[in-house]
Scaffold this active site. Structure first.
Site, PDB file in Angstrom:
ATOM      1  N   HIS A  82       0.862  -1.188   0.000  1.00  0.00           N
ATOM      2  CA  HIS A  82       0.000   0.000   0.000  1.00  0.00           C
ATOM      3  C   HIS A  82       0.891   1.227   0.000  1.00  0.00           C
ATOM      4  CE1 HIS A  82      -3.421   2.559   0.924  1.00  0.00           C
ATOM      5  NE2 HIS A  82      -2.668   3.159   1.827  1.00  0.00           N
ATOM      6  N   ASP A 161     -14.607   2.195   8.709  1.00  0.00           N
ATOM      7  CA  ASP A 161     -13.522   3.121   8.365  1.00  0.00           C
ATOM      8  C   ASP A 161     -14.017   4.158   7.357  1.00  0.00           C
ATOM      9  OD1 ASP A 161     -10.781   4.145   7.908  1.00  0.00           O
ATOM     10  OD2 ASP A 161     -11.135   3.299   5.925  1.00  0.00           O
ATOM     11  N   ARG A 168     -14.039  12.380   9.776  1.00  0.00           N
ATOM     12  CA  ARG A 168     -12.779  13.055  10.123  1.00  0.00           C
ATOM     13  C   ARG A 168     -12.461  14.143   9.114  1.00  0.00           C
ATOM     14  NH1 ARG A 168      -9.007   8.372   9.524  1.00  0.00           N
ATOM     15  NH2 ARG A 168      -7.390   9.927   9.752  1.00  0.00           N
ATOM     16  N   SER A 183      -6.916   3.280  10.207  1.00  0.00           N
ATOM     17  CA  SER A 183      -7.698   3.375   8.980  1.00  0.00           C
ATOM     18  C   SER A 183      -7.011   2.595   7.850  1.00  0.00           C
ATOM     19  CB  SER A 183      -7.855   4.862   8.609  1.00  0.00           C
ATOM     20  OG  SER A 183      -8.325   5.013   7.303  1.00  0.00           O
ATOM     21  N   LYS A 187      -8.145  -1.704   6.294  1.00  0.00           N
ATOM     22  CA  LYS A 187      -8.397  -2.173   4.920  1.00  0.00           C
ATOM     23  C   LYS A 187      -7.418  -3.269   4.540  1.00  0.00           C
ATOM     24  CE  LYS A 187      -8.525   2.160   4.207  1.00  0.00           C
ATOM     25  NZ  LYS A 187      -8.787   3.572   4.178  1.00  0.00           N
TER      26      LYS A 187
HETATM   27  N1  URA Z   1      -5.471   6.917   4.063  1.00  0.00           N
HETATM   28  C1  URA Z   1      -6.406   6.183   4.694  1.00  0.00           C
HETATM   29  O1  URA Z   1      -6.848   5.158   4.187  1.00  0.00           O
HETATM   30  N2  URA Z   1      -6.842   6.609   5.891  1.00  0.00           N
HETATM   31  C2  URA Z   1      -6.377   7.721   6.497  1.00  0.00           C
HETATM   32  O2  URA Z   1      -6.814   8.058   7.585  1.00  0.00           O
HETATM   33  C3  URA Z   1      -5.405   8.470   5.813  1.00  0.00           C
HETATM   34  C4  URA Z   1      -4.957   8.041   4.594  1.00  0.00           C
END
Ligand code: URA
Length: 436
Positions: A82, A161, A168, A183, A187
């Protein structure tokens, strides 16, 4: 247990129990907690922070709030990567076939681009016929057979999320290490891979503007991985300029294909970041040393195995591999503009975010969710920081299917590039640190 009690508990600096965290995530996913209360909770976490245990529990609860992918049949060989948002970041297109060439299983759900950063799914869709929507059975079967499969993220992956991130974003609590770490990792946990390398971008065009904060984020994500039985390693890579020379969907696919064909001159930064990501993934999944891993990775890039694997992968997902063999088959943009250098000297800076915004203006990205993108739109950087230019020489070519978008993007692009009479050294998008 009520959400009001949980907000007060965190507001007063307390450590939330796994049950309290589960309560918040379940309420975020099913809509039973009001947005204003979720917003207050996020702000309480932002102000009071979280322990490693709370952060890991939050990642795990968000991962469990929706669907998850079961890759357990591939054991430690299932790998994923990622990158925390970037401009010109086409690393997945190279890492995926390299890892599959080395016997690993690269089953990935990727996102679409939004704002100034691109998304792998949009890039892959510039290949005629490439299917980014597969059934779960097809996803697993393709991975089993070719070692690689990359599809679009489903809406039901970590829905808690998705909700909390949107809250947020609208309430000023994005920049919190425990919230960002949980977060991202929620994933990754739901996506199922065992060995994960996270490429944390640092610099002007990145989420993390300085190295100290990026290290904290990396440590928090590694701790979540350890608590969840996954192997995680973070690379911190510089994002003070776009990665490589191509920004935009089909342009980036072409650059990635060229690298897989062995053409690395001028794009050594992309090559090096990919080799590092792959070497670390190989170390994690095979228990090999760094030196052995790197040798194997460089080997499959050098002898063309990784390029052949990319063709096998694209064919398995319905894509036209003729476009990879002959990249001139990617439809060129209808309108192009060569940007001349206003002075002689050196390029001293290409502001990553502004270059991303210029690409967005050209039609390569979306300003709003769901907007259609122009695959052929983007920017080719002929000159990058540290490189010499003569007045009038072409610095970049801007491409778009729309004349008016092209005109609008020129001004944004010119604001992004700075020149100097004297040489200003540039390190390129190098790896700044590795957090194990
Ligand atoms: N990318 C994400 O998936 N979550 C965040 O909080 C910040 C960047």
């Amino acid at each position: 247990m009520t959400i009001i009690d949980i907000i007060k508990h965190k507001r007063d600096g307390g450590e939330l129990s796994p049950e309290e965290i589960e309560f918040v995530c379940a309420g975020a996913a099913d809509g039973s907690i009001a947005d204003f209360q979720l917003s207050a909770w996020c702000m309480a976490v932002f102000m009071a922070g979280m322990t490693d245990r709370e952060t890991a529990d939050l990642a795990s609860a968000m991962a469990r709030s929706g669907d998850s992918v079961d890759l357990s049949r591939f054991g430690e060989l299932s790998v994923d990567k990622h990158s925390t948002g970037g401009v010109g970041d086409k690393t997945t297109l190279i890492v995926a076939p390299v890892m599959a060439s080395l016997g690993c299983k690269f089953a990935k759900m990727s996102g679409r681009g939004l704002g100034h950063t691109g998304g792998t799914v949009d890039k892959l869709e510039s290949i005629e016929g490439y299917r980014t929507v597969l059934t779960p059975e097809e996803f697993i079967a393709t991975t089993e057979k070719t070692g690689v499969c990359v599809i679009g993220q489903t809406g039901s992956l970590a829905p808690a999320d998705k909700k909390l991130y949107a809250i947020r974003d609208l309430s000023g609590s994005i920049e919190s290490i425990p919230l960002i770490a949980s977060s991202i990792m929620s994933k990754k946990l739901a996506a199922g891979a065992h060995s994960i390398v996270l490429d944390v971008k640092v610099g002007s065009g990145a989420f993390m503007k300085d190295l100290k904060e990026a290290r904290k984020l990396a440590r928090a994500m590694n701790a979540i991985g350890a608590a969840s039985g996954r192997k995680v390693m973070c690379l911190l890579t510089e994002m003070d300029q776009p990665l490589g020379r191509a920004v935009g969907n089909s342009l980036e696919v072409i650059e990635a294909v060229d690298i897989l064909k062995g053409r690395t001159e001028g794009v050594e930064d992309v090559y090096e970041v990919c080799v590092e990501i792959c070497s670390r993934l190989y170390m994690l999944s095979r228990g090999a040393t760094y030196e052995d891993s790197r040798e194997k990775v460089v080997g499959v890039l050098r002898d063309g195995t990784a390029y052949e694997k990319m063709k096998e992968w694209v064919a398995a997902q319905g894509g036209n591999t003729g476009m990879l063999d002959d990249t001139s088959l990617f439809a060129p943009a209808g309108f192009r503009f060569d940007v001349p250098a206003p002075q002689s000297g050196f390029v001293s800076r290409t502001d990553t975010e502004k270059i991303g915004l210029a690409a967005l203006e050209l039609g390569a990205g979306r300003k709003e969710l769901g907007e259609k993108i122009d695959s052929s739109a983007g920017i080719i950087l002929h000159k990058k920081p540290g490189e010499k230019v003569k007045k009038g020489e072409i610095v970049a070519t801007l491409c778009s299917s729309s004349r008016s978008k092209l005109d609008a993007a020129v001004g944004v692009f010119n604001e992004a590039v700075k020149y100097s009479r004297l040489f200003v050294p540039s390190r390129g998008a190098s790896v700044m640190d590795v957090i194990e």
